[in-house]
Design a protein around this motif. Structure first.
Motif, PDB file in Angstrom:
ATOM      1  N   ARG A  37       0.811  -1.215   0.000  1.00  0.00           N
ATOM      2  CA  ARG A  37       0.000   0.000   0.000  1.00  0.00           C
ATOM      3  C   ARG A  37       0.846   1.267   0.000  1.00  0.00           C
ATOM      4  NH1 ARG A  37      -4.425   0.017   4.607  1.00  0.00           N
ATOM      5  NH2 ARG A  37      -3.091  -1.535   5.601  1.00  0.00           N
ATOM      6  N   THR A  68       0.570   5.156   1.204  1.00  0.00           N
ATOM      7  CA  THR A  68      -0.226   6.001   2.090  1.00  0.00           C
ATOM      8  C   THR A  68       0.188   7.457   1.942  1.00  0.00           C
ATOM      9  OG1 THR A  68      -0.482   4.193   3.678  1.00  0.00           O
ATOM     10  CG2 THR A  68      -0.907   6.429   4.478  1.00  0.00           C
ATOM     11  N   SER A  96      -5.014   6.029   1.233  1.00  0.00           N
ATOM     12  CA  SER A  96      -4.079   4.966   0.859  1.00  0.00           C
ATOM     13  C   SER A  96      -4.542   4.272  -0.417  1.00  0.00           C
ATOM     14  CB  SER A  96      -3.910   3.958   1.991  1.00  0.00           C
ATOM     15  OG  SER A  96      -5.144   3.328   2.295  1.00  0.00           O
ATOM     16  N   TYR A  97      -3.562   3.736  -1.126  1.00  0.00           N
ATOM     17  CA  TYR A  97      -3.796   3.115  -2.425  1.00  0.00           C
ATOM     18  C   TYR A  97      -3.061   1.782  -2.460  1.00  0.00           C
ATOM     19  CZ  TYR A  97      -4.925   7.977  -3.437  1.00  0.00           C
ATOM     20  OH  TYR A  97      -5.467   9.239  -3.383  1.00  0.00           O
ATOM     21  N   LEU A  98      -3.657   0.794  -3.116  1.00  0.00           N
ATOM     22  CA  LEU A  98      -2.950  -0.448  -3.362  1.00  0.00           C
ATOM     23  C   LEU A  98      -1.854  -0.197  -4.387  1.00  0.00           C
ATOM     24  CD1 LEU A  98      -5.975  -2.926  -3.510  1.00  0.00           C
ATOM     25  CD2 LEU A  98      -4.499  -2.376  -1.554  1.00  0.00           C
ATOM     26  N   ASN A  99      -0.879  -1.092  -4.432  1.00  0.00           N
ATOM     27  CA  ASN A  99       0.237  -0.845  -5.348  1.00  0.00           C
ATOM     28  C   ASN A  99      -0.109  -1.079  -6.811  1.00  0.00           C
ATOM     29  OD1 ASN A  99       0.365  -3.660  -5.535  1.00  0.00           O
ATOM     30  ND2 ASN A  99       2.127  -3.820  -4.146  1.00  0.00           N
ATOM     31  N   TYR A 103      -7.680   2.506  -1.608  1.00  0.00           N
ATOM     32  CA  TYR A 103      -7.963   1.515  -0.565  1.00  0.00           C
ATOM     33  C   TYR A 103      -8.643   2.164   0.642  1.00  0.00           C
ATOM     34  CZ  TYR A 103      -7.178  -2.027   3.041  1.00  0.00           C
ATOM     35  OH  TYR A 103      -7.345  -2.936   4.055  1.00  0.00           O
TER      36      TYR A 103
END
Length: 372
Positions: free
Chosen positions: A103, A105, A112-115, A120
């Motif tokens: 993730r 952040t 936050s974001y997933l890769n 997310y």
């Protein structure tokens, strides 16, 4: 844009009566702004080698004329490139390079974001009317690879990467560039226009003067090319990637074709990168235009992967690193002087030599994209 039409026409004449580009081509902020819109945001540009991001979560942040971007490898093994800002209020997400795990952040408000770019977590957004997590993932650039070299672009329109490269892959096939691995990189901050760096990189007129005590005088020829690249080949029966008269520390790549054995290809893959492809290695000059009179220049070097396990690899590679950096800094010195001189109120474009053929070719390529 305030370029003199007469000077533009003079710059595009047959080489034996052509003159250099107008000063404003390198000094005018309006020209640089037009390049951003019509060149940098419209064409493929080089980022790095894919093996530099091997593991899920590996990332590297880049500056670019289109703003900050980040390259990241997802849990699915895929490389993706995103605009490097949070979809909330625009904070930079990542800097430098490293591994973020699964993730990303935001350091400002902890979105936050997933890769893989999906949003997310978004604290305190449950009451936002019409808010859609799917629509607020990271903004992706177009991304493609050729032989492990990673390219991106800000548009999804236009030729594919392979179409853009034309016959470059075929001409370099015997070097087996997919087997190369990057082992060295430096970044220099150069007080000159990006085009001056790449023009200098495809002419040998200056080498016996600027590089008198390093590479010395060189002779070259200009192979015909198809696609968005230009080239000179500096003729030498052995690699010129080191500065001594002794046999280079590494043997030539096995299976080079007849033309490749005859010298080093100094190419420019439009718009912003040179790949110098020698008999035993490859190095690049990657320009990141910052303004009309400032460029970040990354110099990177590669060797065939089979050489990296050698016990004395570092010792053998050191003379190559020395050559790449010393010559780049010599060029940097003269190009910063050239940029200053182009600011003279009395500057007038000078006549070109037959050795300036690829200098002219690069300028014409850019002018065509600007509609000049």
């Amino acid at each position: 844009m305030s370029l003199d039409r007469t000077e533009i026409e003079a710059a595009t004449q047959p080489l034996n009566r052509a003159r250099s580009m107008p000063a404003g081509f390198y000094t005018d902020p309006a020209i640089f702004a037009a390049e951003r819109e019509r060149v940098f945001l419209k064409h493929w540009f080089f980022l790095t080698r894919a093996e530099e991001l091997q593991n899920p979560g590996d990332f590297r942040a880049f500056d670019s004329p289109g703003g900050p971007i980040v390259l990241i490898r997802g849990n699915d093994g895929q490389l993706r490139c995103f605009a490097n800002y949070c979809r909330h209020r625009g904070s930079i997400l990542l800097e430098g390079s490293g591994n973020v795990g699964g993730r990303i952040t935001c350091p400002y408000h902890a979105w936050s974001y997933l890769n893989d770019g999906r949003l997310y977590g978004c604290p305190d957004m449950k009451d936002a009317e019409g808010f859609d997590k799917v629509e607020n993932g990271l903004v992706a650039l177009d991304l493609d690879q050729w032989e492990g070299f990673v390219f991106a672009r800000f548009t999804k329109d236009g030729p594919t990467l392979l179409e853009h490269l034309g016959d470059f892959p075929a001409r370099m096939a015997s070097h087996k560039l997919g087997d190369m691995r990057c082992t060295w990189r430096i970044t220099l901050d150069v007080a000159c226009n990006w085009k001056l760096i790449l023009e200098n990189a495809v002419e040998t007129y200056h080498t016996g003067i600027v590089h008198k005590n390093t590479v010395g005088a060189q002779q070259s020829r200009s192979p015909q090319t198809q696609g968005n690249w230009i080239c000179i080949q500096v003729i030498s029966g052995r690699s010129i990637a080191t500065l001594t008269d002794e046999v280079p520390p590494f043997d030539p790549i096995m299976g080079l074709d007849e033309n490749a054995r005859q010298g080093t290809y100094f190419t420019v893959v439009m718009p912003t990168v040179q790949f110098a492809v020698a008999q035993d290695c490859l190095w690049w000059l990657n320009t990141i235009p910052v303004s009309e009179n400032r460029t970040l220049l990354e110099v990177g070097g590669c060797f065939p992967e089979s050489r990296l396990p050698l016990a004395d690899f570092d010792w053998r590679a050191a003379p190559y690193y020395d050559r790449w950096e010393r010559v780049a800094r010599e060029d940097m010195g003269i190009l910063e002087k050239q940029q200053r001189a182009l600011g003279s109120a009395l500057y007038r474009p000078g006549p070109l030599s037959w050795r300036d053929d690829m200098v002219q070719a690069m300028g014409v390529w850019v002018m065509d994209r600007l509609g000049l």
